[in-house]
Design a protein around this motif. Structure first.
Motif, mmCIF file in Angstrom:
data_model
loop_
_atom_site.group_PDB
_atom_site.id
_atom_site.type_symbol
_atom_site.label_atom_id
_atom_site.label_comp_id
_atom_site.label_asym_id
_atom_site.label_seq_id
_atom_site.Cartn_x
_atom_site.Cartn_y
_atom_site.Cartn_z
ATOM 1 N N SER A 107 -12.895 6.799 -1.747
ATOM 2 C CA SER A 107 -12.533 5.446 -1.301
ATOM 3 C C SER A 107 -11.063 5.337 -0.919
ATOM 4 O O SER A 107 -10.634 4.313 -0.386
ATOM 5 C CB SER A 107 -12.868 4.422 -2.391
ATOM 6 O OG SER A 107 -12.090 4.634 -3.542
ATOM 7 N N SER A 108 -10.287 6.386 -1.186
ATOM 8 C CA SER A 108 -8.872 6.383 -0.824
ATOM 9 C C SER A 108 -8.645 6.736 0.639
ATOM 10 O O SER A 108 -7.535 6.535 1.162
ATOM 11 C CB SER A 108 -8.109 7.401 -1.695
ATOM 12 O OG SER A 108 -8.312 7.181 -3.074
ATOM 13 N N ARG B 144 -7.290 -0.150 -9.933
ATOM 14 C CA ARG B 144 -6.407 -1.306 -9.758
ATOM 15 C C ARG B 144 -5.200 -0.865 -8.931
ATOM 16 O O ARG B 144 -4.867 0.320 -8.902
ATOM 17 C CB ARG B 144 -5.937 -1.861 -11.115
ATOM 18 C CG ARG B 144 -4.975 -0.943 -11.869
ATOM 19 C CD ARG B 144 -4.305 -1.678 -13.025
ATOM 20 N NE ARG B 144 -3.383 -0.825 -13.773
ATOM 21 C CZ ARG B 144 -2.100 -0.646 -13.454
ATOM 22 N NH1 ARG B 144 -1.600 -1.226 -12.384
ATOM 23 N NH2 ARG B 144 -1.324 0.133 -14.195
ATOM 24 N N PRO B 145 -4.511 -1.804 -8.288
ATOM 25 C CA PRO B 145 -3.285 -1.432 -7.574
ATOM 26 C C PRO B 145 -2.250 -0.870 -8.539
ATOM 27 O O PRO B 145 -2.087 -1.345 -9.664
ATOM 28 C CB PRO B 145 -2.810 -2.767 -6.979
ATOM 29 C CG PRO B 145 -4.031 -3.618 -6.896
ATOM 30 C CD PRO B 145 -4.866 -3.222 -8.081
ATOM 31 N N ARG C 235 0.821 -1.212 0.000
ATOM 32 C CA ARG C 235 0.000 0.000 0.000
ATOM 33 C C ARG C 235 0.854 1.262 0.000
ATOM 34 O O ARG C 235 0.492 2.271 -0.596
ATOM 35 C CB ARG C 235 -0.910 0.009 1.221
ATOM 36 C CG ARG C 235 -1.783 1.243 1.322
ATOM 37 C CD ARG C 235 -2.634 1.212 2.574
ATOM 38 N NE ARG C 235 -3.547 0.092 2.570
ATOM 39 C CZ ARG C 235 -4.709 0.079 1.922
ATOM 40 N NH1 ARG C 235 -5.064 1.129 1.198
ATOM 41 N NH2 ARG C 235 -5.500 -0.961 1.970
ATOM 42 N N GLY D 283 -7.407 3.916 3.352
ATOM 43 C CA GLY D 283 -6.017 3.495 3.218
ATOM 44 C C GLY D 283 -5.041 4.541 3.703
ATOM 45 O O GLY D 283 -4.027 4.213 4.347
ATOM 46 N N ASP E 102 -0.902 3.935 -2.236
ATOM 47 C CA ASP E 102 -1.799 3.539 -3.314
ATOM 48 C C ASP E 102 -3.188 4.103 -3.044
ATOM 49 O O ASP E 102 -3.741 3.966 -1.948
ATOM 50 C CB ASP E 102 -1.856 2.018 -3.423
ATOM 51 C CG ASP E 102 -2.419 1.567 -4.760
ATOM 52 O OD1 ASP E 102 -3.614 1.832 -5.007
ATOM 53 O OD2 ASP E 102 -1.672 0.966 -5.550
ATOM 54 N N ASP F 62 -5.976 3.168 -4.282
ATOM 55 C CA ASP F 62 -7.070 2.196 -4.443
ATOM 56 C C ASP F 62 -8.048 2.644 -5.525
ATOM 57 O O ASP F 62 -9.270 2.547 -5.349
ATOM 58 C CB ASP F 62 -7.815 1.987 -3.116
ATOM 59 C CG ASP F 62 -6.930 1.359 -2.051
ATOM 60 O OD1 ASP F 62 -6.167 0.450 -2.401
ATOM 61 O OD2 ASP F 62 -7.010 1.789 -0.886
ATOM 62 N N TYR F 63 -7.502 3.094 -6.647
ATOM 63 C CA TYR F 63 -8.327 3.574 -7.747
ATOM 64 C C TYR F 63 -8.235 2.591 -8.913
ATOM 65 O O TYR F 63 -7.184 2.448 -9.544
ATOM 66 C CB TYR F 63 -7.850 4.961 -8.183
ATOM 67 C CG TYR F 63 -8.636 5.556 -9.336
ATOM 68 C CD1 TYR F 63 -9.970 5.919 -9.174
ATOM 69 C CD2 TYR F 63 -8.042 5.760 -10.581
ATOM 70 C CE1 TYR F 63 -10.695 6.465 -10.230
ATOM 71 C CE2 TYR F 63 -8.754 6.312 -11.633
ATOM 72 C CZ TYR F 63 -10.081 6.661 -11.451
ATOM 73 O OH TYR F 63 -10.797 7.197 -12.494
#
Length: 340
Positions: free
Chosen positions: A69-70, A45-46, A28, A73, A40, A42-43
């Motif tokens: 959604s980021s 794909r890694p 991450r 993390g 990362d 989290d958009y």
């Protein structure tokens, strides 16, 4: 035929996302030293989009935000580094495409002491993202937009700092210089970190996926994403960044790259190659399809010549989203330039 973007403030991704060939999950967070890490986002794909964390004397700043959604993390990484949300002093968005700034409002909601620093052309859209949301919803549909970007929160205008060309900021004793760098978008800045001798470049220095690295040498290619691609400005912005003789560039897509003189020359060459392909195909039938095919072949050949040993199918898959977006951006550029 994929959507073509006509609004100046639409997100980076303009068509249904293609999830590239599966690769083993990456860590991450990648720590580069001197207080800089890539998280990362989290958009899709890694390894597609990074949020860069700068830590200076116990305070933190983010460069670009990914989407809502980021947040989870990033909060996890902050906890691992013994940083509290109250320690985040700044959120920098290099430009307001939603893969770079879609999570800004949500992050600001979680960081009570932070200021949002944005290009003057993008500030009003951070305070009132209704136009961004409406434009993206038109492209994707409401359900897909919510899946990709989640909540787009407005940012209190009192917490927004505009960063015009030449703006300087003292980040807890760490000098940062903001340069207006159009070419990819007219609402784009890059940040020169004087302590690190490096730039945070958003999309101005292109895209470089770590899957294409060969013996420590990166592969870099331009993003001509809709709707404000300007090749003349793109060349000038690259030259301006290189005039500072930077050691590294930190790209949102993805992470730190070195070897900048070589990559700048390759970027100039590939910008010209993209423009040449677009000019050749200006008036052909099924122009978008033809552009996707030729741009895909151009980049595939360059990646293979770079020495990448991935299967051709995987290379094409990793490039597919950006090839489609680059084709759309070139179409928009063709439609707004004369044939002469």
């Amino acid at each position: 035929m994929p959507h073509r973007l006509m609004d100046n403030n639409l997100p980076h991704s303009a068509e249904a996302p293609v999830i590239p060939f599966a690769r083993p999950a990456r860590r991450r967070v990648t720590d580069y030293g001197n207080g800089v890490s890539a998280i990362d986002a989290d958009y899709l794909r890694p390894g597609l989009a990074a949020i860069h964390l700068i830590v200076q004397a116990g305070k933190a700043a983010l460069v670009d935000t990914g989407t809502s959604s980021s947040v989870a993390g990033v909060m996890e990484v902050l906890r691992e580094k013994n940083l509290a949300p109250e320690d985040v002093a700044y959120v920098f968005v290099t430009h307001i495409h939603l893969d770079h700034a879609g999570g800004a409002g949500e992050f600001m909601h979680h960081f009570p002491h932070a200021k949002l620093v944005v290009h003057p052309r993008g500030a009003r859209h951070m305070a009132d993202p209704a136009r961004l949301v409406a434009s993206a919803t038109t492209v994707y549909g409401e359900a897909e937009f919510k899946r990709m970007y989640g909540i787009i929160r407005p940012v209190d205008v009192k917490r927004i700092v505009e960063a015009p060309d030449g703006f300087r900021l003292d980040f807890n004793g760490r000098p940062l210089l903001f340069l207006d760098t159009p070419g990819h978008a007219r609402h784009h800045y890059c940040i020169f970190d004087e302590q690190n001798g490096s730039f945070f470049t958003g999309d101005t220095f292109g895209i470089s996926y770590r899957e294409f690295d060969v013996d420590g040498m990166e592969f870099v290619f331009p993003t001509t994403t809709p709707v404000q691609f300007d090749p003349v400005a793109a060349h000038a912005s690259l030259d301006r960044l290189m005039s500072y003789n930077p050691s590294y560039a930190f790209l949102t897509h993805y992470g730190r790259i070195g070897n900048l003189p070589r990559h700048a020359a390759e970027m100039h060459d590939l910008v010209d190659a993209h423009v040449a392909i677009a000019g050749k195909l200006r008036n052909v039938p099924e122009r978008h399809t033809a552009l996707v095919e030729e741009l895909g072949e151009l980049l595939l050949r360059r990646v293979i010549a770079h020495g990448c040993k991935l299967p051709e199918e995987e290379i094409r898959s990793l490039l597919s989203l950006d090839v489609g977006l680059n084709a759309q951006g070139l179409e928009n550029w063709l439609d707004h330039t004369s044939a002469g």
